[in-house]
Design an enzyme around this catalytic site. Sequence first.
Site, short mmCIF file in Angstrom:
data_model
loop_
_atom_site.label_atom_id
_atom_site.label_comp_id
_atom_site.label_asym_id
_atom_site.label_seq_id
_atom_site.Cartn_x
_atom_site.Cartn_y
_atom_site.Cartn_z
N ARG A 97 0.89 -1.05 -0.15
CA ARG A 97 0.18 -0.09 0.34
C ARG A 97 0.96 1.44 0.25
NH1 ARG A 97 -4.23 -0.42 3.86
NH2 ARG A 97 -3.29 -0.79 5.47
N TYR A 98 2.13 0.85 0.98
CA TYR A 98 3.20 2.15 0.72
C TYR A 98 4.39 1.80 -0.03
CZ TYR A 98 -0.60 2.47 4.59
OH TYR A 98 -0.95 2.97 6.37
N ARG A 101 7.21 0.53 2.21
CA ARG A 101 6.85 -0.87 3.18
C ARG A 101 5.77 -1.95 2.18
NH1 ARG A 101 5.17 3.66 4.21
NH2 ARG A 101 3.26 4.34 6.16
N CYS A 110 -2.82 -17.70 14.25
CA CYS A 110 -2.26 -17.44 15.77
C CYS A 110 -2.18 -18.51 16.79
CB CYS A 110 -3.18 -16.21 15.63
SG CYS A 110 -3.15 -14.77 14.86
N CYS A 114 -7.32 -12.90 19.06
CA CYS A 114 -7.37 -11.74 19.29
C CYS A 114 -9.43 -11.55 19.24
CB CYS A 114 -6.94 -10.61 19.09
SG CYS A 114 -5.36 -10.61 19.69
N CYS A 117 -9.78 -8.57 16.06
CA CYS A 117 -8.61 -8.81 14.97
C CYS A 117 -9.03 -8.50 13.55
CB CYS A 117 -8.80 -10.43 14.36
SG CYS A 117 -7.23 -10.36 13.39
N ARG A 119 -7.86 -8.62 10.46
CA ARG A 119 -7.84 -9.10 9.47
C ARG A 119 -8.42 -10.41 9.63
NH1 ARG A 119 -1.67 -8.45 8.87
NH2 ARG A 119 -2.11 -7.01 7.89
N ASP A 280 -10.65 -0.71 13.53
CA ASP A 280 -10.94 -0.89 12.45
C ASP A 280 -12.66 -0.61 12.07
OD1 ASP A 280 -8.19 -0.41 11.07
OD2 ASP A 280 -7.71 -2.26 11.22
N ASP A 317 -6.42 4.08 10.68
CA ASP A 317 -5.75 3.43 9.38
C ASP A 317 -7.06 3.42 8.38
OD1 ASP A 317 -4.70 2.07 7.27
OD2 ASP A 317 -3.86 0.32 8.66
N LYS A 324 -2.81 5.28 7.20
CA LYS A 324 -3.07 5.44 8.29
C LYS A 324 -3.10 6.52 8.71
CE LYS A 324 -0.95 0.96 10.40
NZ LYS A 324 -0.13 0.77 8.80
C1 LIG Z 1 0.37 -0.07 8.76
C2 LIG Z 1 1.12 -0.85 7.79
C3 LIG Z 1 2.29 -0.90 7.75
C4 LIG Z 1 3.34 -0.17 8.50
O1 LIG Z 1 3.14 1.48 8.46
P1 LIG Z 1 4.31 1.97 9.16
O2 LIG Z 1 3.08 3.62 9.36
O3 LIG Z 1 5.24 2.50 8.76
O4 LIG Z 1 3.73 1.66 10.75
C5 LIG Z 1 2.74 -1.10 6.33
N1 LIG Z 1 2.43 -2.16 5.19
C6 LIG Z 1 0.61 -2.35 5.73
C7 LIG Z 1 0.04 -2.55 4.73
C8 LIG Z 1 0.12 -2.05 6.47
O5 LIG Z 1 -1.19 -1.90 7.08
#
Ligand SMILES: *Cc1c(COP(=O)(O)O)cnc(C)c1O
Length: 366
Positions: A97-98, A101, A110, A114, A117, A119, A280, A317, A324
């Site tokens: 998504r980003y 990362r 798990c 939880c 959860c 997900r 969420d 998020d 986020k």
């Molecule tokens: C939360 C998340 C991250 C990490 O986000 P940070 O703000 O760097 O902690 C990376 N990828 C996905 C898909 C996420 O949901």
Amino acid sequence: MDVNDDLPDGSAAIGSMRSLSERLELTGQERAWHETDATLPVLISPYYFSLIDAADERDPIRRQVVPSVEELVSYTSESTDPLAEVSHSATARLIHRYASRAAFLVTDICATYCRHCFRRRFSGGSTGPASEAELEAAVQYVGSHTGIKELLFTGGDPLTLSDSNLERMIARFREVRPDLVIRICTRIPVTLPSRVTEALITMLGRYRSAPFYLFTQFNHPREITCQSSEAVARFIDAGIPAMNQTVLLKGVNDDADVLAALMERLVSIRVKPYYLFQGDLVGGTAHLRVPIEEGLLLEEELRRRLSGLAMPVYAVDLPQGGGKVPLGRHYMVGRDSRGAWMFKTVDGSIRTYDDPPVQLSKDSQA
Ligand SMILES: *Cc1c(COP(=O)(O)O)cnc(C)c1O
């Protein structure tokens, strides 16, 4: 390790409502829960179960893991995939998504499920660890997208894998990307600390070309025990920094005293509070969510009480894969008649801050 196997202390995980009802006097709402196609299964490690005060129906540990009939309710504002992770999937197990990362879904299992959860469309399923083909697809993608600097090992819980299975995955990613920072996102130090063995830490030590970071999820100060502190310390002593992501949960930690105690205790065990998450919009979790207005008041109170080290970022998020964003009171209130910035202090009084004079900033650029 299979988490359903008997644990080192000889006790088996609690994996059904029947075994739960043999150990705990269930409330009407708890008893009325039943499994449907869409629900997350019940699974509680004996260790985590031992943290429950059975005499207290509203115990904050119990509320995180004992299901309630309220989970069978969902609203139209909710979905099974509020973060649109499926449409942001680059490969079957990789959410991108980003730009900087990505998240690799190591497994859907798990050690304890939880009830909050987010997900649950995936977690508690029956596919288990990523297959060889799924791993290879994710490895190829991360190998060719060098803009990805950090990879989240998440799921499910990556530490439910055996050391050798986990090592196989780490080795493949680090083979194509020796520079890749790996974030191990796990609740195992909280729910099954005996899993954090010296052998696991030794294995991680063989992959030092780039750092690992541990991301835990402590939600209540009572989760910080000798065992969980020890589990976290093993990572930190091996040079792996630890961060914590708390989920803001109604009836668990929606209280300034509880949250402040949690954050301070985390700092005392060398864990940096990183995020405090707004819940969420996942179907079946409305009874555990806190209204944002209340969350903002809690954040404001924490900001007054806690050090910068102990203070997490309150964040949401956003639905539809918006990602986020931080939530919180604004302390910048505008500009005064001279153009100086006006701020509110954490106690509510006003201060002004002047930018450098225009002439000066021009000179310094020359
Ligand atoms: C939360 C998340 C991250 C990490 O986000 P940070 O703000 O760097 O902690 C990376 N990828 C996905 C898909 C996420 O949901």
